[in-house]
Design a protein around this motif. Sequence first.
Motif, short mmCIF file in Angstrom:
data_model
loop_
_atom_site.label_atom_id
_atom_site.label_comp_id
_atom_site.label_asym_id
_atom_site.label_seq_id
_atom_site.Cartn_x
_atom_site.Cartn_y
_atom_site.Cartn_z
N LEU A 14 0.82 -1.21 0.00
CA LEU A 14 0.00 0.00 0.00
C LEU A 14 0.85 1.26 0.00
O LEU A 14 0.59 2.20 -0.74
N LEU A 19 1.74 5.93 -8.16
CA LEU A 19 0.63 6.88 -8.11
C LEU A 19 -0.54 6.46 -8.98
O LEU A 19 -1.69 6.73 -8.65
N GLN A 21 -1.69 3.57 -9.36
CA GLN A 21 -2.48 2.56 -8.65
C GLN A 21 -3.16 3.14 -7.41
O GLN A 21 -4.12 2.60 -6.91
N ARG A 22 -2.65 4.26 -6.93
CA ARG A 22 -3.22 4.88 -5.74
C ARG A 22 -4.61 5.45 -6.00
O ARG A 22 -5.38 5.64 -5.07
N ASN A 23 -4.93 5.73 -7.27
CA ASN A 23 -6.26 6.25 -7.58
C ASN A 23 -7.34 5.31 -7.09
O ASN A 23 -8.34 5.73 -6.52
N GLN A 25 -7.04 3.18 -4.65
CA GLN A 25 -7.00 3.18 -3.19
C GLN A 25 -7.74 4.38 -2.61
O GLN A 25 -8.14 4.36 -1.46
N TYR A 70 -2.65 12.20 -3.25
CA TYR A 70 -2.42 10.80 -3.60
C TYR A 70 -1.18 10.25 -2.90
O TYR A 70 -1.12 9.07 -2.59
N LYS A 71 -0.21 11.09 -2.64
CA LYS A 71 1.03 10.62 -2.01
C LYS A 71 0.78 10.14 -0.59
O LYS A 71 1.29 9.10 -0.17
N ALA A 73 -2.36 9.61 0.59
CA ALA A 73 -3.66 8.92 0.56
C ALA A 73 -4.66 9.57 1.51
O ALA A 73 -5.32 8.90 2.31
#
Length: 120
Positions: A14, A19, A21-23, A25, A70-71, A73
């Motif tokens: 996680l 970044l 893939q963080r969208n 999350q 995003y960094k 979250a």
Amino acid sequence: MIKSKQPRKQRKALFTAPLHQRNKQMSAMLGSELSNKHNKNAIPVLVGDTVKVMRGDHRDTEGKVVAVNYKKATIAVEGVVSTKSDGTEVGRPIHPSNVMITKLNLDDTERENILRRTKI
């Protein structure tokens, strides 16, 4: 997708996710009306969405999303602030899993396309 059973490796995945893939999350659940309308349970939070805080000290506070980080979250919601010791107010970061989207910002045409898509 979680590839490991070990919590240590799940947390690492996680925190070190790229970044793009963080969208995914950064998704928050939709309110019951929106969920029924769009046949989706959750969607990534964007600036301009109206959300209701469901957990924590600011529970039941409703406001617009002002910023999405995003960094780290986290999101910043209008009206959700903490007071520093010198009296200044700063936005309190909230994880998107702790909010519910009550009104979508549909200015982005790509987002409308995402909502129209259905699962197979």
